[in-house]
Design a protein around this motif. Sequence first.
Motif, PDB file in Angstrom:
ATOM      1  N   GLN A 103      35.242 -13.988  13.887  1.00  0.00           N
ATOM      2  CA  GLN A 103      36.242 -15.059  13.715  1.00  0.00           C
ATOM      3  C   GLN A 103      37.582 -14.466  13.339  1.00  0.00           C
ATOM      4  OE1 GLN A 103      34.985 -17.622  14.709  1.00  0.00           O
ATOM      5  NE2 GLN A 103      32.871 -17.010  14.374  1.00  0.00           N
ATOM      6  N   ASP A 104      37.520 -13.504  12.411  1.00  0.00           N
ATOM      7  CA  ASP A 104      38.753 -12.915  11.939  1.00  0.00           C
ATOM      8  C   ASP A 104      39.520 -12.243  13.066  1.00  0.00           C
ATOM      9  OD1 ASP A 104      39.784 -10.126  10.067  1.00  0.00           O
ATOM     10  OD2 ASP A 104      40.497 -12.179   9.794  1.00  0.00           O
ATOM     11  N   ARG A 126      39.239 -12.826  16.228  1.00  0.00           N
ATOM     12  CA  ARG A 126      39.689 -13.837  17.175  1.00  0.00           C
ATOM     13  C   ARG A 126      40.947 -14.514  16.669  1.00  0.00           C
ATOM     14  NH1 ARG A 126      35.363 -18.204  18.232  1.00  0.00           N
ATOM     15  NH2 ARG A 126      34.064 -16.450  18.788  1.00  0.00           N
ATOM     16  N   GLU A 127      40.944 -14.858  15.400  1.00  0.00           N
ATOM     17  CA  GLU A 127      42.116 -15.557  14.859  1.00  0.00           C
ATOM     18  C   GLU A 127      43.350 -14.680  14.918  1.00  0.00           C
ATOM     19  OE1 GLU A 127      41.552 -17.224  10.993  1.00  0.00           O
ATOM     20  OE2 GLU A 127      40.279 -18.825  11.758  1.00  0.00           O
ATOM     21  N   ARG A 128      43.153 -13.414  14.625  1.00  0.00           N
ATOM     22  CA  ARG A 128      44.311 -12.517  14.641  1.00  0.00           C
ATOM     23  C   ARG A 128      44.886 -12.411  16.035  1.00  0.00           C
ATOM     24  NH1 ARG A 128      42.687  -7.109  12.756  1.00  0.00           N
ATOM     25  NH2 ARG A 128      40.968  -8.077  11.676  1.00  0.00           N
ATOM     26  N   ARG A 150      44.578 -14.533  18.473  1.00  0.00           N
ATOM     27  CA  ARG A 150      45.185 -15.793  18.910  1.00  0.00           C
ATOM     28  C   ARG A 150      46.534 -15.987  18.259  1.00  0.00           C
ATOM     29  NH1 ARG A 150      40.037 -19.720  19.573  1.00  0.00           N
ATOM     30  NH2 ARG A 150      39.187 -18.539  21.300  1.00  0.00           N
ATOM     31  N   GLU A 151      46.649 -15.502  17.019  1.00  0.00           N
ATOM     32  CA  GLU A 151      47.941 -15.632  16.349  1.00  0.00           C
ATOM     33  C   GLU A 151      48.996 -14.833  17.084  1.00  0.00           C
ATOM     34  OE1 GLU A 151      47.842 -14.766  12.155  1.00  0.00           O
ATOM     35  OE2 GLU A 151      49.966 -14.239  12.321  1.00  0.00           O
TER      36      GLU A 151
END
Lengths: 293, 336
Positions: free
Chosen positions: A140-141, A143-145, A147-148
Amino acid sequence: MENDDIVWSIINKSFCSYKVNTKTQRFCRNEYNLTGLCNRSACPLANSQYATVREEDGNCFLYMKTVERSGFPRNMWEKVKLSKSLEKALRQINEYLVYWPGFTRQKCKQRLLKISQYLIRMRKLRLRRQKKLVPIQRKQDRRERRREEKALVAARLDSAIEKELLERLKRGTYGDIYNFPQVAFNKALEEEEDAEVNMEGDDYGEDEENEGEEPDEDIDEELEKELEEESENEEIEYVEADSDLERELESESDLEDIEPKASNSVKDNTRRKPRLEIEYETETLSKNPKRTV
Amino acid sequence: MESAENAENAEVLVKPPTLTASDRLAAKKRFRTQRRLSTMKNKVLRNAQWATLKKEKRKVKKEGQKQRKKEAEALGDKAPPKQIPRTIENTREADITTVDRDDEEVTFDITHDEYESYFSKTYVPKILITSSDNPHSKTIHFIRELTKIFPSSECQWRKRSSVKKMIQSAKEKDYTDVVVINEDRRVPNGMLVSHLPDGPTAYFKISNVKLTKDMKYKNIIKEFTTHRPEVILNNFQTRLGQAVSRMLASLFHYDPQFKGRRAVTFHNQRDYIFFRHHRYEFKSQKRAALRELGPRFTLRLKWLQKGTFDTIEGDYEWIIAGKRHEMETSRRRFFL
């Protein structure tokens, strides 16, 4: 009682499954062990008369094992609930283990003390704010990075902010702070243009409209570039009309005096003489040797 | 056929190009090489093949672009409208709660929430900024910068008080908002914003914090004035987004001093809120120059709660913590 020594000789010398050997000490993993070390006096297997204190859900229990029950493994351990107050519990231990060897009694009391101390501590901590440790899920981490980053690229922040600020300027939220007379000026001029366009022919009307659409550039370089480009196209036109030389010289002097609002003054000139001003503009600012003659 | 469709519908997304026979053959070949790539065990060779394949694809794409450009020029006015590339923003899943500016009911609902008193300019926000226990240097710097950004904000150290107690005492001292910066691994990683008289509480995850001293321009600190900045809120489309944007806006003074030319931006893109702080200057009617001051960070909303901070018994308006599988159903679905 007879078995004890035999059991101990076997356990001690060869193998005991509860024994843990470390560099300095031998530990006993048996849950009923009083001290936690592997000793002749502390081994619950090698002593048919034994007692421990254990804690369950905040309650302390005294476990006792006697010779009489050594044949019934199911009922071997007698479980007694001790009082929650330390004093009373100690007295209870004294009462139950009254004729027992001193070692066992002492160790049971010590163990009870330790247990009650850590229970108090646990209760205190529970009342305070605990830091909640939230595990990071790596996927998740990541992926979030990612996407950011992509969102940042898609956002194009600078242009978005610029656009918003310009919109606010247009809407007039800033009031009179910024003196861009261009706004009102342009509007008035556009109105004039429309009126003139209706009166005159199409060609000149088009030129005027183009003029109006030209963005105001205070930066000289860009102005020059643009006008140079235009001059290349329109040179041909100029050659035909000679009488414009005089007027051209006049406007040139105007432009030299006024620097920052160059485009503005140029526009002024054009408004007076819509048809021919365009040509003046281009000629004066481009560096064409022909003109000096 | 394609151009007719384009003529009808101006906002058409990219359609696959019309292929000739040779094109189709080349495409088939490329497809086969791509399939074959997955069976190659040697990484070096595989990567090399992939690179050549990509090159070919790019070449084809460029040629197609050139062709289209030529055709468009040739046709002049009659050229089909420019194809719009498909982006995540165009293909975003339509949200039921998207705010429609024209809908009176919706705008009424939005304007009459807990921030009504702020937007009717009845009070000046007074913010209490604090951190978790034992903040490290980065967090401390970050908090100091925040105090410079939010006008009328004060920083106090935590000293092991609980959030609920803090909120109580802040209410007594007439604060209007409480901001708590959480720290993890020596870096600020969470921000809790709570509006005080029973206002909503939101928790954001902070990432990519860049402090003023790490900015490109040197001596930017000297450009920080105490003029009240103006707030720009971009791209908050849904009701939830509106709530969040109002919350963030209410941290600033309702009356900005335009002379200071300071702008603070919260820009939402795909549920990430980017914070920027600029000094702007209008070069002309159509150009504005921006100079970035101050910290920059990204926020991501984790939950929004109705009342003040109460994680156990609170009334969550929106939370994504345990419901990822329900909520993150598609890559094109965003909540703000």
